[in-house]
Write an enzyme that holds these catalytic residues in place. Structure first.
Site, mmCIF file in Angstrom:
data_model
loop_
_atom_site.group_PDB
_atom_site.id
_atom_site.type_symbol
_atom_site.label_atom_id
_atom_site.label_comp_id
_atom_site.label_asym_id
_atom_site.label_seq_id
_atom_site.Cartn_x
_atom_site.Cartn_y
_atom_site.Cartn_z
ATOM 1 N N ASN A 11 -3.035 2.348 -2.328
ATOM 2 C CA ASN A 11 -2.180 1.159 -2.251
ATOM 3 C C ASN A 11 -2.143 0.502 -3.639
ATOM 4 O O ASN A 11 -3.184 0.099 -4.170
ATOM 5 C CB ASN A 11 -2.760 0.201 -1.205
ATOM 6 C CG ASN A 11 -1.928 -1.066 -1.087
ATOM 7 O OD1 ASN A 11 -1.527 -1.648 -2.087
ATOM 8 N ND2 ASN A 11 -1.679 -1.507 0.123
ATOM 9 N N HIS A 14 -1.558 -4.268 -6.046
ATOM 10 C CA HIS A 14 -2.134 -5.200 -7.021
ATOM 11 C C HIS A 14 -1.834 -4.839 -8.471
ATOM 12 O O HIS A 14 -2.114 -5.619 -9.371
ATOM 13 C CB HIS A 14 -3.615 -5.419 -6.732
ATOM 14 C CG HIS A 14 -3.790 -6.077 -5.388
ATOM 15 N ND1 HIS A 14 -3.205 -7.294 -5.096
ATOM 16 C CD2 HIS A 14 -4.364 -5.650 -4.241
ATOM 17 C CE1 HIS A 14 -3.467 -7.610 -3.838
ATOM 18 N NE2 HIS A 14 -4.157 -6.626 -3.295
ATOM 19 N N THR A 105 -3.821 -8.828 4.465
ATOM 20 C CA THR A 105 -3.573 -8.658 5.894
ATOM 21 C C THR A 105 -4.823 -9.006 6.714
ATOM 22 O O THR A 105 -5.879 -8.429 6.510
ATOM 23 C CB THR A 105 -3.173 -7.191 6.188
ATOM 24 O OG1 THR A 105 -2.229 -6.790 5.201
ATOM 25 C CG2 THR A 105 -2.583 -7.053 7.567
ATOM 26 N N HIS A 194 -8.515 -0.819 4.763
ATOM 27 C CA HIS A 194 -8.734 -2.233 4.454
ATOM 28 C C HIS A 194 -10.162 -2.499 4.018
ATOM 29 O O HIS A 194 -11.094 -2.266 4.773
ATOM 30 C CB HIS A 194 -8.366 -3.167 5.616
ATOM 31 C CG HIS A 194 -7.837 -4.475 5.084
ATOM 32 N ND1 HIS A 194 -8.650 -5.432 4.531
ATOM 33 C CD2 HIS A 194 -6.580 -4.926 4.960
ATOM 34 C CE1 HIS A 194 -7.905 -6.433 4.114
ATOM 35 N NE2 HIS A 194 -6.644 -6.153 4.346
ATOM 36 N N GLY A 216 -6.738 0.273 -1.609
ATOM 37 C CA GLY A 216 -5.957 -0.351 -2.668
ATOM 38 C C GLY A 216 -6.754 -1.175 -3.645
ATOM 39 O O GLY A 216 -7.028 -0.752 -4.775
HETATM 40 N N1 PXP Z 1 -4.093 -0.649 5.010
HETATM 41 C C1 PXP Z 1 -3.354 -1.726 5.349
HETATM 42 C C2 PXP Z 1 -2.550 -1.663 6.601
HETATM 43 C C3 PXP Z 1 -3.312 -2.870 4.528
HETATM 44 O O1 PXP Z 1 -2.573 -3.944 4.890
HETATM 45 C C4 PXP Z 1 -4.032 -2.852 3.315
HETATM 46 C C5 PXP Z 1 -3.933 -4.028 2.380
HETATM 47 O O2 PXP Z 1 -2.635 -4.133 1.898
HETATM 48 C C6 PXP Z 1 -4.771 -1.707 3.000
HETATM 49 C C7 PXP Z 1 -4.807 -0.625 3.877
HETATM 50 C C8 PXP Z 1 -5.559 -1.605 1.733
HETATM 51 O O3 PXP Z 1 -6.589 -2.546 1.750
HETATM 52 P P1 PXP Z 1 -7.439 -2.790 0.424
HETATM 53 O O4 PXP Z 1 -6.479 -3.281 -0.623
HETATM 54 O O5 PXP Z 1 -8.442 -3.813 0.859
HETATM 55 O O6 PXP Z 1 -8.037 -1.467 0.055
#
Ligand code: PXP
Length: 247
Positions: A11, A14, A105, A194, A216
């Site tokens: 992801n 950022h 999220t 996440h 991400g």
């Molecule tokens: N999966 C989903 C559905 C998300 O909303 C996010 C955050 O945008 C991520 C994965 C990635 O999370 P992180 O940035 O904490 O790795």
């Protein structure tokens, strides 16, 4: 898939956050995505939020054009963004809950509570050839509703596991393991994501039946550090031209 062939979706939201902080044209999410692709990532994820705080509409179109690996578009279940998804036609869409005031999220999508809207969006996006994933808590009731929606994938929310410690973390991991087993049993493909970073990924790797992990913030944050030395050297070498002639 076995654990040894688990896929990584990066992801890159950022990267756009850094760009939007200054209103510049750099750093380019497209360039970052191509570097992820070159490094072996299996997919690129971006979240086109309703408030457009990081990723912009043009980024999504550019990424779809530039990438050879699949693009996964995270989005709220709202008309405006569904229309954009239907124009972009990413390989995958992951439907997430969205609140304007949140930093990221929070919690999973309430597929049980928003049944009609979610089912309709899954149908519409599915008919356009987009594989839909629903971002949910590892809760059997939610997973059952996901199955009924005909979405091929769920993404299990790993945020609570990642944010807690000790016994609570162990309980969260058990919940994710049972959720993945349940989802697999009823025919859903299982992704997760996440809050995952290098220090908490070992537990995540104990979740069975995983297809893809979407990660991400920690990768972008780590890239800042592992890339810092090269970036400083580049600037020093530009500055070494001082006094070479010019004005
Ligand atoms: N999966 C989903 C559905 C998300 O909303 C996010 C955050 O945008 C991520 C994965 C990635 O999370 P992180 O940035 O904490 O790795």
């Amino acid at each position: 898939m076995t654990a040894s062939t688990i896929k990584l979706g990066v992801n890159i939201d950022h990267v756009a956050t850094i760009r939007q902080a200054r209103g510049t044209t750099y750093p380019s999410p497209r360039e970052a995505a191509l570097l992820c692709e070159r490094a072996g990532a299996h997919g690129i994820t971006v979240h086109l939020r309703e408030d457009r705080r990081h990723i912009q509409d043009a980024d999504v179109f550019e990424l779809k054009e530039a990438l050879r690996i699949p693009l996964n578009l995270e989005m709220a279940c709202v008309r405006e963004i569904i229309e954009i998804a239907l124009r972009v036609r990413p390989a995958e869409v992951c439907m997430v809950p969205e609140r304007r005031e949140e930093l990221t999220t929070e919690g999973g999508l309430d597929v049980v509570g928003q049944r009609d809207a979610v089912f309709e969006a899954v149908r519409e996006l599915g008919e356009a050839g987009i594989a839909v994933s629903l971002f949910v808590e590892a809760d059997p009731q939610q997973l059952e509703a996901c199955r009924e929606s005909s979405a091929p994938y769920v993404e299990l929310h790993t945020g609570r596991y990642c944010e807690t410690e000790g016994a609570e973390r162990d309980r969260e991991l058990q919940r994710l393991i049972h959720g993945a087993e349940y989802a697999h049993r009823i025919g859903l493909k299982v992704n997760a994501g996440h809050g995952i970073h290098l220090s908490n990924i070992d537990g995540i790797l104990r979740i069975p039946h995983l297809d893809t992990l979407n990660i991400g913030h920690s990768i972008v944050a780590r890239a800042v550090l592992v890339g810092m030395e090269a970036a400083v050297k580049e600037m020093l070498s530009a500055m070494a031209r001082y006094g070479e002639g010019g004005s």
